[in-house]
Design a protein around this motif. Structure first.
Motif, PDB file in Angstrom:
ATOM      1  N   GLY A   1      32.685   0.688  32.728  1.00  0.00           N
ATOM      2  CA  GLY A   1      34.032   0.747  33.512  1.00  0.00           C
ATOM      3  C   GLY A   1      34.458   2.011  33.825  1.00  0.00           C
ATOM      4  O   GLY A   1      35.365   2.283  34.506  1.00  0.00           O
ATOM      5  N   GLY A   2      33.735   3.200  33.593  1.00  0.00           N
ATOM      6  CA  GLY A   2      34.074   4.405  34.049  1.00  0.00           C
ATOM      7  C   GLY A   2      33.816   5.209  32.618  1.00  0.00           C
ATOM      8  O   GLY A   2      33.673   4.941  31.756  1.00  0.00           O
ATOM      9  N   ALA A   3      34.549   6.498  32.785  1.00  0.00           N
ATOM     10  CA  ALA A   3      34.544   7.501  31.712  1.00  0.00           C
ATOM     11  C   ALA A   3      35.413   6.811  30.511  1.00  0.00           C
ATOM     12  O   ALA A   3      36.673   6.541  31.054  1.00  0.00           O
ATOM     13  CB  ALA A   3      35.034   8.860  32.066  1.00  0.00           C
ATOM     14  N   PRO A   4      35.073   7.009  29.336  1.00  0.00           N
ATOM     15  CA  PRO A   4      35.967   6.375  28.291  1.00  0.00           C
ATOM     16  C   PRO A   4      37.198   7.508  27.939  1.00  0.00           C
ATOM     17  O   PRO A   4      36.989   8.764  28.480  1.00  0.00           O
ATOM     18  CB  PRO A   4      34.965   6.546  27.031  1.00  0.00           C
ATOM     19  N   ASP A   5      38.412   6.902  27.420  1.00  0.00           N
ATOM     20  CA  ASP A   5      39.469   7.590  27.379  1.00  0.00           C
ATOM     21  C   ASP A   5      39.385   8.035  26.037  1.00  0.00           C
ATOM     22  O   ASP A   5      40.133   7.539  25.179  1.00  0.00           O
ATOM     23  CB  ASP A   5      40.547   6.725  27.608  1.00  0.00           C
ATOM     24  N   TRP A   6      38.873   9.188  25.943  1.00  0.00           N
ATOM     25  CA  TRP A   6      38.636   9.838  24.555  1.00  0.00           C
ATOM     26  C   TRP A   6      39.969  10.230  23.999  1.00  0.00           C
ATOM     27  O   TRP A   6      40.283  10.161  22.843  1.00  0.00           O
ATOM     28  CB  TRP A   6      37.628  11.084  24.655  1.00  0.00           C
ATOM     29  N   ALA A   7      40.801  10.950  24.801  1.00  0.00           N
ATOM     30  CA  ALA A   7      42.115  11.313  24.084  1.00  0.00           C
ATOM     31  C   ALA A   7      43.054   9.998  23.714  1.00  0.00           C
ATOM     32  O   ALA A   7      43.693  10.267  22.445  1.00  0.00           O
ATOM     33  CB  ALA A   7      43.140  11.958  25.176  1.00  0.00           C
ATOM     34  N   ALA A   8      42.814   9.024  24.242  1.00  0.00           N
ATOM     35  CA  ALA A   8      43.540   7.652  23.555  1.00  0.00           C
ATOM     36  C   ALA A   8      42.853   7.487  22.265  1.00  0.00           C
ATOM     37  O   ALA A   8      43.802   7.114  21.476  1.00  0.00           O
ATOM     38  CB  ALA A   8      43.448   6.408  24.610  1.00  0.00           C
ATOM     39  N   ALA A   9      41.672   7.504  21.888  1.00  0.00           N
ATOM     40  CA  ALA A   9      41.071   7.045  20.749  1.00  0.00           C
ATOM     41  C   ALA A   9      41.434   8.073  19.846  1.00  0.00           C
ATOM     42  O   ALA A   9      41.865   7.930  18.616  1.00  0.00           O
ATOM     43  CB  ALA A   9      39.554   7.132  20.864  1.00  0.00           C
ATOM     44  N   LEU A  10      41.540   9.396  20.196  1.00  0.00           N
ATOM     45  CA  LEU A  10      41.512  10.645  19.158  1.00  0.00           C
ATOM     46  C   LEU A  10      43.239  10.664  19.009  1.00  0.00           C
ATOM     47  O   LEU A  10      43.682  11.680  18.108  1.00  0.00           O
ATOM     48  CB  LEU A  10      41.048  11.834  19.856  1.00  0.00           C
ATOM     49  N   ALA A  11      43.882  10.112  19.710  1.00  0.00           N
ATOM     50  CA  ALA A  11      45.273  10.065  19.344  1.00  0.00           C
ATOM     51  C   ALA A  11      45.649   9.520  18.033  1.00  0.00           C
ATOM     52  O   ALA A  11      46.564   9.636  17.365  1.00  0.00           O
ATOM     53  CB  ALA A  11      46.227   9.327  20.564  1.00  0.00           C
TER      54      ALA A  11
ATOM     55  N   ARG B   1      38.204   2.171  19.404  1.00  0.00           N
ATOM     56  CA  ARG B   1      37.305   1.872  20.293  1.00  0.00           C
ATOM     57  C   ARG B   1      37.845   1.174  21.527  1.00  0.00           C
ATOM     58  O   ARG B   1      37.301   1.301  22.630  1.00  0.00           O
ATOM     59  CB  ARG B   1      36.217   1.076  19.537  1.00  0.00           C
ATOM     60  N   ALA B   2      38.791   0.143  21.023  1.00  0.00           N
ATOM     61  CA  ALA B   2      39.343  -0.535  22.213  1.00  0.00           C
ATOM     62  C   ALA B   2      40.178   0.401  23.186  1.00  0.00           C
ATOM     63  O   ALA B   2      40.257   0.128  24.316  1.00  0.00           O
ATOM     64  CB  ALA B   2      40.309  -1.460  21.767  1.00  0.00           C
ATOM     65  N   ARG B   3      40.901   1.528  22.491  1.00  0.00           N
ATOM     66  CA  ARG B   3      41.598   2.230  23.342  1.00  0.00           C
ATOM     67  C   ARG B   3      40.565   3.115  24.509  1.00  0.00           C
ATOM     68  O   ARG B   3      41.065   3.416  25.345  1.00  0.00           O
ATOM     69  CB  ARG B   3      42.311   3.360  22.569  1.00  0.00           C
TER      70      ARG B   3
ATOM     71  N   ARG C   1      40.552   0.670  27.289  1.00  0.00           N
ATOM     72  CA  ARG C   1      41.739   0.081  27.758  1.00  0.00           C
ATOM     73  C   ARG C   1      42.507   0.491  29.195  1.00  0.00           C
ATOM     74  O   ARG C   1      42.995  -0.154  30.053  1.00  0.00           O
ATOM     75  CB  ARG C   1      42.978   0.093  26.594  1.00  0.00           C
ATOM     76  N   SER C   2      42.383   1.887  29.049  1.00  0.00           N
ATOM     77  CA  SER C   2      43.190   2.590  30.497  1.00  0.00           C
ATOM     78  C   SER C   2      42.277   1.979  31.627  1.00  0.00           C
ATOM     79  O   SER C   2      42.810   1.748  32.786  1.00  0.00           O
ATOM     80  CB  SER C   2      43.334   3.835  30.277  1.00  0.00           C
ATOM     81  N   THR C   3      40.953   1.992  31.712  1.00  0.00           N
ATOM     82  CA  THR C   3      40.064   1.756  32.685  1.00  0.00           C
ATOM     83  C   THR C   3      40.237   0.230  33.151  1.00  0.00           C
ATOM     84  O   THR C   3      40.391  -0.198  34.250  1.00  0.00           O
ATOM     85  CB  THR C   3      38.478   2.243  32.486  1.00  0.00           C
ATOM     86  N   GLU C   4      40.487  -0.515  32.025  1.00  0.00           N
ATOM     87  CA  GLU C   4      40.674  -2.107  32.210  1.00  0.00           C
ATOM     88  C   GLU C   4      41.911  -2.144  33.060  1.00  0.00           C
ATOM     89  O   GLU C   4      42.238  -3.047  33.896  1.00  0.00           O
ATOM     90  CB  GLU C   4      40.692  -2.967  31.087  1.00  0.00           C
ATOM     91  N   ILE C   5      42.948  -1.361  32.438  1.00  0.00           N
ATOM     92  CA  ILE C   5      44.261  -1.611  33.216  1.00  0.00           C
ATOM     93  C   ILE C   5      44.195  -1.022  34.679  1.00  0.00           C
ATOM     94  O   ILE C   5      44.881  -1.704  35.595  1.00  0.00           O
ATOM     95  CB  ILE C   5      45.492  -0.699  32.365  1.00  0.00           C
ATOM     96  N   ALA C   6      43.760  -0.041  34.759  1.00  0.00           N
ATOM     97  CA  ALA C   6      43.379   0.448  36.184  1.00  0.00           C
ATOM     98  C   ALA C   6      42.819  -0.354  37.072  1.00  0.00           C
ATOM     99  O   ALA C   6      43.117  -0.639  38.358  1.00  0.00           O
ATOM    100  CB  ALA C   6      42.704   1.918  36.032  1.00  0.00           C
ATOM    101  N   GLY C   7      41.908  -1.170  36.572  1.00  0.00           N
ATOM    102  CA  GLY C   7      40.915  -2.129  37.225  1.00  0.00           C
ATOM    103  C   GLY C   7      41.917  -3.254  37.790  1.00  0.00           C
ATOM    104  O   GLY C   7      41.861  -3.950  38.633  1.00  0.00           O
TER     105      GLY C   7
END
Length: 390
Positions: free
Chosen positions: A325-335, A376-378, A381-387
């Motif tokens: 779905g696009g580049a993973p949101d690394w910052a969200a997971a590493l939060a 992993r879900a994070r 999640r942001s790309t899913e929301i954007a979609g």
């Protein structure tokens, strides 16, 4: 060449046959201890090559190149078992190869491996060899149904396997494998899958990690938990079997033993891997000494490190599907501060391809598992929301 028992000390050069993520994590451990690393494989810009001192590209059947590679290092090890026997022989003519080629020969072929285990009294699932569709059907009369048909060689991550409900499926299943030789195994209704990573040094010293509990999706490891949620006596038996296998096979290096744990606690060996294993990746963040440093210590003749689990942990694989779905949101997971990210440097994300993993620590294995799955879900999640809103 004649083997020396003298330790290979920091500053020496380690040769790695193969260049995937296991070699990458081994190279990182080796360089941390002051060693140089050379890698040899048919590929360029590889996960191992990106962190090695020297990346050599060439086919495994170029035995002159392999001998040249081995002559420039102090010891050779490998990061996956599907290295041709002739390649290992060529390397061994110029440098010590650890584990030895005999270990590789046994474990890279399912039929040889299962036969060896059975003949040496180790617990395995019932199996039969098959070299035709008719032999597949006949084997099911011996092992029962349902059954698993597997290629005898070159299989991993659920590849080269077909589940058979009855002998009427034998012809189609045999054709789908496109193999000359296969193994038919009894289907096992297990309670859980376990793995034990064990290591044996050049002097015979043995260190064994506590069992890890594994969950697979479509034949690929998805989630590992440590410590495994099994009774203490089951854990001890799994470790004891791994110890006996190290001795029986005369392994110098790392061996992972994968088990089916049946209801009631009986253990059956599923597969062996004569190298660090996906399920042992959590040892990097959760143990005193990780499996990759243990491999280094073993093949270099150094004392082994502690296998103590410092905190319960869980690891979740990151397959190429995460990138779809696009580049993973690394910052969200590493939060999540108790989550660690490991990426393998692969340039192309494909469905089912192992691109990295996440490890989480916790007060319990279950807590760590929940945390790593949330991380992993994070990622998506942001790309899913954007979609959804796009």
């Amino acid at each position: 060449m004649r083997e020396s028992k003298a330790p290979i000390l920091p500053g020496a050069t380690i040769g790695v046959l193969g260049s995937g993520q296991l070699g990458r994590m081994f190279a990182i451990a080796a360089r941390r201890l002051g060693y140089r690393v050379h890698t040899y494989s048919p590929d360029a810009d590889t996960p191992t090559g990106q962190v090695a001192d020297l990346e050599l590209r060439g086919p495994y059947d170029d035995l002159t190149a392999v001998r040249g590679f081995a002559a420039a290092v102090d010891v050779v090890t490998f990061e996956f078992e599907n290295v041709p026997a002739a390649t290992v022989e060529a390397a061994a003519a110029a440098a010590p190869v650890r584990p030895a080629g005999a270990v590789l020969h046994t474990t890279q072929h399912r039929l040889r491996e299962k036969t060896y285990l059975q003949e040496h009294g180790f617990p395995v699932t019932p199996f039969c060899a098959a070299r035709s569709a008719a032999e597949v059907a006949a084997a099911m009369e011996v092992v029962g149904r349902p059954a698993l048909l597997k290629t005898a060689g070159w299989g991993y991550d659920g590849k080269g396997q077909v589940r058979l409900a009855g002998p009427e499926q034998a012809a189609a299943a045999w054709a789908s494998l496109a193999a000359d030789e296969a193994i038919v195994e009894a289907w096992v209704d297990y309670a859980c899958e376990l793995s034990v990573v064990a290591v044996r040094g050049l002097d015979g010293e043995i260190a064994v990690y506590a069992p890890v509990e594994n969950q697979h999706v479509r034949g690929i490891l998805d989630l590992s938990l440590a410590p495994a949620r099994v009774p203490a006596e089951v854990a001890a038996e799994a470790q004891a079997i791994a110890r006996r296998l190290l001795l029986a096979l005369d392994v110098v290096g790392v061996l992972c033993v994968e088990f089916f744990c049946l209801p009631g606690g009986r253990l059956l060996i599923n597969e062996l891997a004569p190298r660090p294993h996906n399920s042992g990746h959590l040892t990097i963040d959760a143990c005193v000494t990780c499996q990759f440093e243990q491999q280094l210590r073993a093949v270099c003749g150094l004392p082994l490190g502690s296998t103590e689990l410092l905190r319960p942990a869980a690891m979740a694989n990151l397959l190429g599907d995460v990138w779809q779905g696009g580049a993973p949101d690394w910052a969200a997971a590493l939060a999540l501060p108790d989550v660690k990210l490991h990426l393998y440097g692969k340039t192309e994300a494909r469905a089912g391809r192992k691109m990295g993993h996440l490890t989480a620590l916790g007060l319990t294995a279950e807590g760590a598992a929940a945390r790593v799955l949330e991380a992993r879900a994070r990622l998506t999640r942001s790309t899913e929301i954007a979609g959804t809103h796009g």
